[in-house]
Design a protein around this motif. Sequence first.
Motif, short mmCIF file in Angstrom:
data_model
loop_
_atom_site.label_atom_id
_atom_site.label_comp_id
_atom_site.label_asym_id
_atom_site.label_seq_id
_atom_site.Cartn_x
_atom_site.Cartn_y
_atom_site.Cartn_z
N GLY A 65 0.84 -1.15 0.09
CA GLY A 65 0.03 -0.22 0.00
C GLY A 65 0.68 1.33 -0.03
O GLY A 65 0.39 2.30 -0.63
N ALA A 66 2.14 1.54 0.82
CA ALA A 66 2.88 2.25 0.62
C ALA A 66 3.44 2.68 -0.71
O ALA A 66 3.72 3.61 -1.00
CB ALA A 66 4.04 2.07 1.59
N MET A 67 3.78 1.76 -1.47
CA MET A 67 4.17 1.85 -2.83
C MET A 67 3.06 2.37 -3.59
O MET A 67 3.42 3.11 -4.59
CB MET A 67 4.68 0.39 -3.27
N PHE A 68 1.83 1.91 -3.44
CA PHE A 68 0.80 2.47 -3.97
C PHE A 68 0.71 3.91 -3.98
O PHE A 68 0.57 5.06 -4.60
CB PHE A 68 -0.62 1.94 -3.89
N GLY A 69 0.75 4.62 -2.66
CA GLY A 69 0.71 5.77 -2.39
C GLY A 69 1.82 6.53 -2.85
O GLY A 69 1.91 7.65 -3.31
N LEU A 70 3.17 6.10 -2.58
CA LEU A 70 4.48 6.71 -3.08
C LEU A 70 4.24 6.82 -4.57
O LEU A 70 4.86 8.01 -4.89
CB LEU A 70 5.59 6.02 -2.66
N GLY A 71 3.89 5.90 -5.41
CA GLY A 71 3.77 6.13 -6.72
C GLY A 71 2.86 7.14 -7.24
O GLY A 71 3.14 8.08 -7.91
N PHE A 72 1.59 7.34 -6.68
CA PHE A 72 0.53 8.34 -6.74
C PHE A 72 1.10 9.72 -6.34
O PHE A 72 0.52 10.74 -6.67
CB PHE A 72 -0.77 7.90 -6.02
N MET A 73 2.07 9.63 -5.26
CA MET A 73 2.61 11.10 -5.10
C MET A 73 3.57 11.38 -5.93
O MET A 73 3.68 12.71 -6.25
CB MET A 73 3.29 10.89 -3.47
N LEU A 74 4.36 10.53 -6.33
CA LEU A 74 5.74 11.01 -7.43
C LEU A 74 5.15 11.25 -8.57
O LEU A 74 5.58 12.29 -9.52
CB LEU A 74 6.70 9.94 -7.38
#
Length: 586
Positions: free
Chosen positions: A132-141
């Motif tokens: 889930g953190a990777m999902f969020g980080l990708g949607f941030m960057l």
Amino acid sequence: MRFIMLTVLLDMVAIGLIIPVLPALVGSFTSNQTEQAEAYRLVTLAFGAANFVCSPLLGALSDRFGRRPVLLIGMTGLAISFFTTALATALWMLIAVRVLSGAMQANAAVANAYAADVSSPEDRAKNFGLLGAMFGLGFMLGPVLGGLLGAIDIHLPFFVAGSLAIINGLYGYFVLPESLPADKRSTFNWAKASPLSAFKALNALEGLGPLVAILALSGLAQFTLHTTWVLYTQMKFGWGPLENGQLTCVFVDHGLLRLNEGDMVMDMFAGRLHAKVIRVDASELFLGALAGVTDPEKKRKIIGGLFVDVFKAEADKLKAGTGGHKGATFLAQGTIYPDVVESGGTKTKKATTIKSHHNVGGLPEQLGLKLLEPLRELFKDEVRELGVALGLPADMVYRHPFPGPGLGVRILGDIKPEYVKLLQRADAIFIEELRAAKDATGKSWYDLTSQAFTVFLPVKSVGVMGDGRTYDYVVALRAVQTSDFMTADWAELPYSLLKKVSGRIINEVRGINRVTYDIGADHRPTFAERRGRRLEARRAPTPDRCTGRATVRLVEPRPRRRSFDCRARPLGAPALGGGAAARSPA
């Protein structure tokens, strides 16, 4: 697990890249805003419908043929869809390509299955959290990069997203191992591959119904924002891809913050909220301008004026550094309604000015920025309710209020750098002990009080440390409780807590030898206002917080010390074992 985490990260960055530019691309095929909104609705619907239909289909295929080949097909399909989107010449082509994109992005369900395959029961929750953190980080960057690229050309983010999808596919082909052994695979069944069968399967699992409903509502809320935000800001404010993909925060450090607070601000916004923050150390400028100024209202005016000057300089830098783009357009401020009331800025113009707020009264025209104040009509308790609803960190939401002028208005009289340092250390001790002390229910006194702080008094008192005489400064502790932050009463802190705080300040902060506690009530005007309803009632002048009130002097007795390096103990403290004598202040 690290393989699938990197795969998901690259996947989400590629998808996030197109968020700031997709509405503009849709708009290139329409003639007005109404047509653009309708076309964007169809494009979004095409993606969502394909994703809904294909998620269980790809899941069923991965159960039959393995996770790895389905993931690789999805990455390849995404790359094709991104490149085709950039090359689309008609709206129908764009809608058709978004169908393909939605179908291929459904491999997110396969990524979750992969994570479940490689996780032990005890690590499963942790690994899903990492995913889930990777999902969020990708949607941030992704949106940030997409905004920067879209400012150059609205087609460029799609080409970059397609390239990332190819890189992701190559990485998966050469590095990503299969997670589902052949002996654990099942036969493909079309009944299992339909969304309706997925709902039936979930319904058969006891207790999962409410969870599915919550997840569905959560997804609805999140993706409603994703799909409408860019279109809204484009039509409402004229924002382009750069503004929608990039937010720059300017943190003006005037040198009057609490101990290490500047670093804490950077950790909160840059470290935890991943915002782009420019920190401007303007402490010398502010302290120099405040030298010799004793009137608190004049201090506020000076600090507010300098804040605007410093911010304008940074805004000009942003405008000049965006490759010809118009740069900073808006100034967002956290103005709340009590700020407006205290500054005499209510719409009825009946409120008297209690104190000036630099964020009330509009912006100087030379700033050239539009003002955004989404919280201006809310009281502090309503702002906190909003913060909780938005999922902000609890220590941010329930942090005690701190004035814009900072310690500049908590140092009575002249402001000197050495006074700031003394007050910072004393205030840090007070807040630390409030957090550590608990009442009978286990709740900290920091949470039980609405606001607590230390005030530096421009007076000295005679004290004694060991056999030596001291002549040092006095501070006043202030803690209040309130429900609306418009009226407040002093908090009845336990004597044991006050004793510990005063003892630590006197012992640990060289230059302070007396501590008082302010027990005056804060009688500001009473206002009742909730969502457009205003009622202004009787007003009473606000007495000064630290003068003209009864105070209880608190000192920490301690044994006589023989070292000449010890701190002074205020005279008048009761005797304690070790021969310390109680004397009257000279």
